[in-house]
Write a protein that holds these residues in place. Structure first.
Motif, PDB file in Angstrom:
ATOM      1  N   ALA A   2       8.877  -4.975   4.562  1.00  0.00           N
ATOM      2  CA  ALA A   2       8.792  -3.907   5.551  1.00  0.00           C
ATOM      3  C   ALA A   2       7.572  -3.036   5.299  1.00  0.00           C
ATOM      4  O   ALA A   2       7.145  -2.845   4.168  1.00  0.00           O
ATOM      5  CB  ALA A   2      10.052  -3.049   5.499  1.00  0.00           C
ATOM      6  N   ILE A   3       7.011  -2.537   6.379  1.00  0.00           N
ATOM      7  CA  ILE A   3       5.879  -1.625   6.279  1.00  0.00           C
ATOM      8  C   ILE A   3       6.420  -0.222   6.497  1.00  0.00           C
ATOM      9  O   ILE A   3       7.094   0.045   7.485  1.00  0.00           O
ATOM     10  CB  ILE A   3       4.799  -1.951   7.327  1.00  0.00           C
ATOM     11  N   SER A   4       6.137   0.675   5.553  1.00  0.00           N
ATOM     12  CA  SER A   4       6.645   2.036   5.671  1.00  0.00           C
ATOM     13  C   SER A   4       5.748   2.853   6.595  1.00  0.00           C
ATOM     14  O   SER A   4       4.537   2.826   6.480  1.00  0.00           O
ATOM     15  CB  SER A   4       6.726   2.695   4.295  1.00  0.00           C
ATOM     16  N   ILE A   5       6.388   3.538   7.512  1.00  0.00           N
ATOM     17  CA  ILE A   5       5.672   4.379   8.477  1.00  0.00           C
ATOM     18  C   ILE A   5       6.063   5.826   8.221  1.00  0.00           C
ATOM     19  O   ILE A   5       7.234   6.151   8.085  1.00  0.00           O
ATOM     20  CB  ILE A   5       6.007   3.971   9.924  1.00  0.00           C
ATOM     21  N   THR A  14      -1.224   2.146   1.259  1.00  0.00           N
ATOM     22  CA  THR A  14      -0.648   1.073   0.449  1.00  0.00           C
ATOM     23  C   THR A  14      -0.011   0.018   1.337  1.00  0.00           C
ATOM     24  O   THR A  14      -0.197  -1.182   1.121  1.00  0.00           O
ATOM     25  CB  THR A  14       0.403   1.641  -0.526  1.00  0.00           C
ATOM     26  N   ALA A  15       0.721   0.452   2.344  1.00  0.00           N
ATOM     27  CA  ALA A  15       1.354  -0.486   3.265  1.00  0.00           C
ATOM     28  C   ALA A  15       0.304  -1.265   4.046  1.00  0.00           C
ATOM     29  O   ALA A  15       0.452  -2.460   4.285  1.00  0.00           O
ATOM     30  CB  ALA A  15       2.281   0.252   4.224  1.00  0.00           C
ATOM     31  N   ARG A  16      -0.778  -0.607   4.406  1.00  0.00           N
ATOM     32  CA  ARG A  16      -1.854  -1.284   5.141  1.00  0.00           C
ATOM     33  C   ARG A  16      -2.497  -2.366   4.264  1.00  0.00           C
ATOM     34  O   ARG A  16      -2.765  -3.472   4.712  1.00  0.00           O
ATOM     35  CB  ARG A  16      -2.905  -0.265   5.582  1.00  0.00           C
ATOM     36  N   ASP A  21      -3.200  -8.006   2.791  1.00  0.00           N
ATOM     37  CA  ASP A  21      -3.079  -9.038   1.769  1.00  0.00           C
ATOM     38  C   ASP A  21      -2.163 -10.167   2.233  1.00  0.00           C
ATOM     39  O   ASP A  21      -2.487 -11.345   2.071  1.00  0.00           O
ATOM     40  CB  ASP A  21      -2.559  -8.428   0.473  1.00  0.00           C
ATOM     41  N   MET A  22      -1.050  -9.818   2.849  1.00  0.00           N
ATOM     42  CA  MET A  22      -0.120 -10.827   3.346  1.00  0.00           C
ATOM     43  C   MET A  22      -0.766 -11.666   4.445  1.00  0.00           C
ATOM     44  O   MET A  22      -0.576 -12.890   4.505  1.00  0.00           O
ATOM     45  CB  MET A  22       1.162 -10.167   3.853  1.00  0.00           C
ATOM     46  N   ARG A  23      -1.544 -11.027   5.306  1.00  0.00           N
ATOM     47  CA  ARG A  23      -2.229 -11.747   6.387  1.00  0.00           C
ATOM     48  C   ARG A  23      -3.258 -12.719   5.811  1.00  0.00           C
ATOM     49  O   ARG A  23      -3.355 -13.875   6.238  1.00  0.00           O
ATOM     50  CB  ARG A  23      -2.885 -10.758   7.343  1.00  0.00           C
ATOM     51  N   VAL A  24      -4.014 -12.278   4.806  1.00  0.00           N
ATOM     52  CA  VAL A  24      -5.010 -13.145   4.174  1.00  0.00           C
ATOM     53  C   VAL A  24      -4.332 -14.314   3.468  1.00  0.00           C
ATOM     54  O   VAL A  24      -4.792 -15.461   3.563  1.00  0.00           O
ATOM     55  CB  VAL A  24      -5.892 -12.338   3.191  1.00  0.00           C
ATOM     56  N   GLN A  25      -3.233 -14.053   2.780  1.00  0.00           N
ATOM     57  CA  GLN A  25      -2.502 -15.123   2.111  1.00  0.00           C
ATOM     58  C   GLN A  25      -1.972 -16.140   3.113  1.00  0.00           C
ATOM     59  O   GLN A  25      -2.004 -17.350   2.863  1.00  0.00           O
ATOM     60  CB  GLN A  25      -1.363 -14.551   1.276  1.00  0.00           C
TER      61      GLN A  25
END
Length: 56
Positions: A2-5, A14-16, A21-25
């Protein structure tokens, strides 16, 4: 993950970073899977001639 808003609807740095990182992976895994599939089907890359030109 989850991304904290925050309260104002902003995404924390940090969430960004985690999302990036997840997108690059995911893109890396996708590219590796495509290369593996290509190789499994008998494909390969042709020599571009760069090595031949370098040795002349």
């Amino acid at each position: 993950m989850a991304i904290s808003i925050g309260c104002a609807g902003t995404v924390s740095p940090t969430a960004r970073r985690r999302a990036t990182d997840m997108r690059v992976q995911a893109r890396t895994a996708s590219a590796r899977a495509a290369v593996a599939a290509f190789k499994a089907l008998g494909g390969g890359w042709q020599d571009s001639g760069a090595e031949r030109l370098a040795s002349e």
